[in-house]
Design a protein around this motif. Structure first.
Motif, PDB file in Angstrom:
ATOM      1  N   GLU A 110      40.489  46.320  40.100  1.00 16.22           N
ATOM      2  CA  GLU A 110      40.233  46.077  41.514  1.00 16.22           C
ATOM      3  C   GLU A 110      38.761  46.374  41.758  1.00 16.22           C
TER       4      GLU A 110
ATOM      5  N   ARG B  97      41.342  41.719  43.106  1.00 21.26           N
ATOM      6  CA  ARG B  97      41.992  42.118  41.850  1.00 21.26           C
ATOM      7  C   ARG B  97      41.654  41.089  40.766  1.00 21.26           C
TER       8      ARG B  97
ATOM      9  N   HIS C  50      43.059  45.324  33.879  1.00 20.98           N
ATOM     10  CA  HIS C  50      43.675  45.032  35.179  1.00 20.98           C
ATOM     11  C   HIS C  50      42.878  45.852  36.181  1.00 20.98           C
TER      12      HIS C  50
ATOM     13  N   GLU D  33      40.177  50.460  37.322  1.00 20.70           N
ATOM     14  CA  GLU D  33      40.668  49.636  36.220  1.00 20.70           C
ATOM     15  C   GLU D  33      41.676  50.401  35.364  1.00 20.70           C
TER      16      GLU D  33
END
Length: 132
Positions: free
Chosen positions: A83, A98, A81, A58
Motif C-alpha cells: 500500500e 494497493r 503486496h 508492504e
C-alpha cells in the motif's frame, strides 16, 4: 546460516521491525536498489528503512530462498503486496493505492550477516498499478 539469515531478515521486514533487519546486516552493508544510488553502510540503510516504513506498507509473500553451498551468497524471489501511503519524490501521488508486484533480491553474506543486498522489481509495473 545463509538461509537462516535471509529468513530472519525477511521475517523482520514483514513484521515492520527495522531494528531486527539492521541486526541482520554488516556495518558496511552495500544496499543496491532497483532505482537510485547505492547506499553504503548501516546508517544509510537505516535511513532507507525509516523512509520505506513511512511511505509504504508492504508484506512479502510466496517467498523462495536460494543459497549457495559455501554460505556466501543467496537470492530470494517473492511477491510484494503493498500500500502506497506517502508520496515519494518523483513518483505518482500516494493515495493509499494497493499493488502486487513480483520482486527479488540477491545477497552477499559475510560472517553470517548480509554484506550486500541488491533488490529488483519492475518500476514501470508499480507505477502503472498506483497510477490506475
Amino acid at each position: 546460516m545463509t538461509r537462516a539469515t535471509i529468513e530472519a531478515y525477511y521475517a523482520a521486514f514483514n513484521a515492520g521491525d527495522a531494528a531486527a533487519m539492521l541486526a541482520c546486516v554488516t556495518d558496511d552493508i552495500e544496499h543496491r536498489v532497483n532505482e537510485g544510488a547505492i547506499r553504503f553502510g548501516k546508517e544509510k540503510f537505516a535511513e532507507f528503512c525509516s523512509h520505506m516504513g513511512v511511505s509504504y506498507r508492504e508484506t512479502l509473500k510466496d517467498m523462495v530462498i536460494f543459497v549457495n553451498e559455501d554460505a556466501t551468497r543467496g537470492a530470494a524471489e517473492f511477491v510484494v503486496h503493498g500500500e502506497y501511503l506517502q508520496t515519494d519524490p518523483g513518483l505518482p501521488e500516494a493515495k493509499g493505492q494497493r499493488y502486487i508486484l513480483p520482486a527479488g533480491a540477491f545477497f552477499d553474506l559475510k560472517d553470517g550477516k548480509i554484506a550486500r543486498v541488491t533488490t529488483f522489481y519492475n518500476l514501470n509495473d508499480w507505477v502503472a498499478q498506483v497510477s490506475a
